[in-house]
Design an enzyme around this catalytic site. Structure first.
Site, PDB file in Angstrom:
ATOM      1  N   THR A 101       0.827  -1.194   0.000  1.00 22.69           N
ATOM      2  CA  THR A 101       0.000   0.000   0.000  1.00 22.69           C
ATOM      3  C   THR A 101       0.865   1.248   0.000  1.00 22.69           C
ATOM      4  OG1 THR A 101      -0.124   0.410   2.397  1.00 22.69           O
ATOM      5  CG2 THR A 101      -1.641  -1.234   1.469  1.00 22.69           C
ATOM      6  N   ASP A 102       0.266   2.350  -0.406  1.00 27.33           N
ATOM      7  CA  ASP A 102       0.921   3.635  -0.201  1.00 27.33           C
ATOM      8  C   ASP A 102       0.933   3.918   1.305  1.00 27.33           C
ATOM      9  OD1 ASP A 102       2.181   6.062  -0.817  1.00 27.33           O
ATOM     10  OD2 ASP A 102       0.931   6.338  -2.595  1.00 27.33           O
ATOM     11  N   TRP A 103       1.645   4.931   1.689  1.00 24.94           N
ATOM     12  CA  TRP A 103       1.995   5.119   3.095  1.00 24.94           C
ATOM     13  C   TRP A 103       0.819   5.560   3.981  1.00 24.94           C
ATOM     14  CZ3 TRP A 103       5.417   2.438   1.389  1.00 24.94           C
ATOM     15  CH2 TRP A 103       6.704   2.293   1.898  1.00 24.94           C
TER      16      TRP A 103
END
Length: 618
Positions: free
Chosen positions: A330-332
């Site tokens: 996932t993105d952060w």
């Protein structure tokens, strides 16, 4: 520092690293076995805690002297020993790096620490792009000790697939020399929304060019055909299924930019580069924060929830339809709210899932089909979900297999260490630096030349008296004879930053240059006053498609650049290196035209000042 484990010789003469310290050559330690067999053996030895730790990738800090950071810093959430040995986390995104020698020393110390966990699982160190000019701790870093190249838009402006492959190979060598074995790039989003803040990191608006560059990039970083090996850097291609068409050009890092829209029906066009990434075996994919609005794929309305939470996109489209079985990270910071250095609480980017608590968000991300939580280090939360029966351990095993496979393919289990001398010799090597500098010059795009004179003003005539604005004294001297008074000048050369609306109410917001693409009246007046006295050559930083309408009639020549140092620009303007750039997007005539355009459609503003592909040859 804990002493690294010594290698052991098995009775049959096989040399191996006894990672679990039992004195036996276990299958996962046996370099002769197929990766699949080693993965399954190790998986069977892992505790729930081991598995959970593997499924997190968080930011880590480096000691300025090459030591591990054990105090809580500006970025890291835990002391290094605690997060590696206590939480069993072994994927880290590194930000600031010291010198190449000290970066290698830090990396080796980190691997020693990992060796002294029960199973000795090595660390994978990743990075955002760090070979160009854009400095934004949420996106990329300026080159520093590494060779410096134009940002990705500059590579797109050059349009040379072989150059992209060369760049990727150079970056691979420099990364690997200091122990960085995973790249949180390429960014293959299409720059179809003129206001979007992240265009500099893309290959422009053209899906065919971006697709060709994606293949070359993966070949250079991972290996021919994208096949991973012991010298590879594993790539994370982002942001699936295409992060460019943000509503009003606002970025999905922020609540006001969460909506991703496709009024032109171009979803498949944005998806195309990711198909190429899959064909070239990208090691990982990263969905964007964006939340699709009114999106229908194959006749099915898509849930309006951030792509990292979206089962229809990650499992239905990416895994089942497109056949991707690599890692999805996932993105952060999709799970937890975070306290940042300023003391501000940064809400999790849980667009469409704001109503869920942290365990609920984590469960939804897993159900979507993601393998790893970016920017988080809360394995206890995942362990709790398993023990409460909300997530099965078998579901964790699916992700752990994918994550382990990459570590084995990179050869980290057999030798994760790097040589300090080699790091110092490879990073910033003279031929790498020269190639990057030449690429910076080639990327310069000549938009106009001699509009207000009888002939071209570029390349600059040798010995010209130059008033240089935006250059250091040493850089200015490369342009000609430097003068300080406009009345003494034959030409004025002026560097302009790209226009944007300054914002600084939220964490990271100041780094994202968004909003209007128009230059202020003050900037236009300054250029006009200069142009009334001397021919003006303007260099415009095209981090986004600036509106140049009021400047075209003032400047004798205008060039665009996408990450170019003063010396590289001087080489382009004086003809030492012929500028070769072509616009990777159109330059709109007005903000009204931008607001009327469709965010998912390339070159969609009416009557642009310059079309995509424009560029003059000197």
């Amino acid at each position: 520092m804990t002493t690294p484990l010594t290698t052991v010789i098995a009775p049959d003469g096989t040399v191996f690293r006894d990672l679990n310290g039992n004195g036996v050559l276990d299958p996962y330690e046996d370099p002769r076995l197929p990766v699949g067999a080693r993965v399954e053996d190790l998986l069977g030895r892992m505790t729930l805690e081991d598995k959970a730790g593997l499924m997190f990738q968080t930011v880590i800090e480096t000691g300025a002297d090459g030591s591990l950071v054990e105090a809580l810093g500006v970025i890291s959430k835990s002391p290094t020993t605690l997060v590696v040995q206590g939480k069993r986390v072994n994927h880290f995104n590194v930000h600031k790096l010291p010198t190449p020698r000290l970066a290698a020393r830090w990396h080796n110390a980190l691997q020693v620490l990992a060796e002294h966990t029960p199973l000795g699982i090595p660390v994978t160190v990743s990075t955002d792009p760090r070979h160009a000019f854009h400095e934004n701790s949420g996106v990329s870093f300026a080159a520093g000790h590494f060779s410096q190249w134009p940002d990705s838009l500059g590579l797109a402006a050059i349009g040379d697939v072989d150059l992209v492959r060369e760049f990727a190979d150079v970056a691979r060598q420099e990364y690997a020399a200091v122990g960085i074995r995973a790249a949180l790039h390429p960014c293959v989003d299409l720059a179809t929304e003129p206001r979007w803040a992240r265009q500099l990191g893309t290959f422009g608006e053209d899906t065919l060019l971006t697709s060709e560059f994606t293949a070359a990039y993966l070949d250079g970083f991972q290996g021919p055909g994208g096949l991973l090996g012991t010298g590879s850097v594993a790539c994370t291609t982002k942001h699936f299924p295409g992060g460019g068409p943000q509503k009003d050009g606002e970025d999905a890092h922020f609540p006001y930019g969460r909506e991703q829209v496709y009024p032109g029906g171009r979803f498949e066009e944005h998806l195309a580069p990711f198909r190429v990434a899959i064909a070239h075996r990208t090691a990982a994919m990263m969905p964007y924060y964006g939340m699709p609005v009114d999106l229908v794929v194959d006749g099915e309305p898509i849930e309006e929830v951030g792509f990292g939470y979206n089962r229809q996109i990650v499992t239905g489209l990416l895994r089942e339809k497109l056949g991707y079985d690599g890692v999805v990270v996932t993105d952060w910071e999709l799970v937890n709210d975070n306290l940042v250095a300023s003391g501000q609480v940064l809400a999790a980017r849980a667009w469409g899932a704001e109503h869920l608590d942290a365990p609920g968000r984590m469960a939804k991300i897993l159900d979507a089909g993601c393998d790893q939580f970016g920017g988080e280090e809360c394995p206890d939360l995942l362990i709790g979900l398993v023990r409460d029966g909300q997530v099965t351990e078998a579901r964790l095993d699916e992700s752990v297999r994918r994550l382990l496979r990459v570590k084995f393919e990179l050869g980290l289990f057999d030798d994760p260490y790097v040589d300090e001398d080699a790091a110092e010799a490879v990073v910033g090597r003279a031929d790498f630096v020269a190639a990057g500098l030449r690429a910076q010059s080639r990327a310069v795009t000549v938009l106009t030349n001699g509009m207000l004179t009888n002939g071209a003003i570029l390349p600059l005539t040798p010995g010209s008296r130059v008033l240089a604005i935006g250059f250091s004294a040493a850089e200015a001297a490369l342009l000609g004879t430097v003068v300080d008074d406009v009345s003494d000048a034959d030409v004025a050369v002026v560097r302009l930053a790209g226009p944007f609306e300054p914002r600084d109410t939220m964490f990271l917001e100041a780094w994202f240059h968004a909003g209007s693409l128009e230059y202020s009246d003050e900037v236009v007046a300054q250029v006009r006053a200069l142009a009334e006295r001397v021919p003006v050559v303007l260099d415009v930083n095209l981090e986004r498609p600036s509106i140049l309408t009021p400047l075209v009639g003032l400047a004798t020549a205008i060039v665009g650049s996408y990450g170019t140092s003063g010396p590289a620009l001087a080489d382009a303007l004086t003809g030492v290196v012929a500028p070769h750039g072509r616009l990777p997007f159109q330059l709109p005539r007005s903000m009204d035209a931008v607001r009327a355009s469709r965010p998912d459609v390339p070159s969609d503003t009416i009557d642009p000042v310059f079309p995509a592909g424009h560029g003059l040859t000197l």
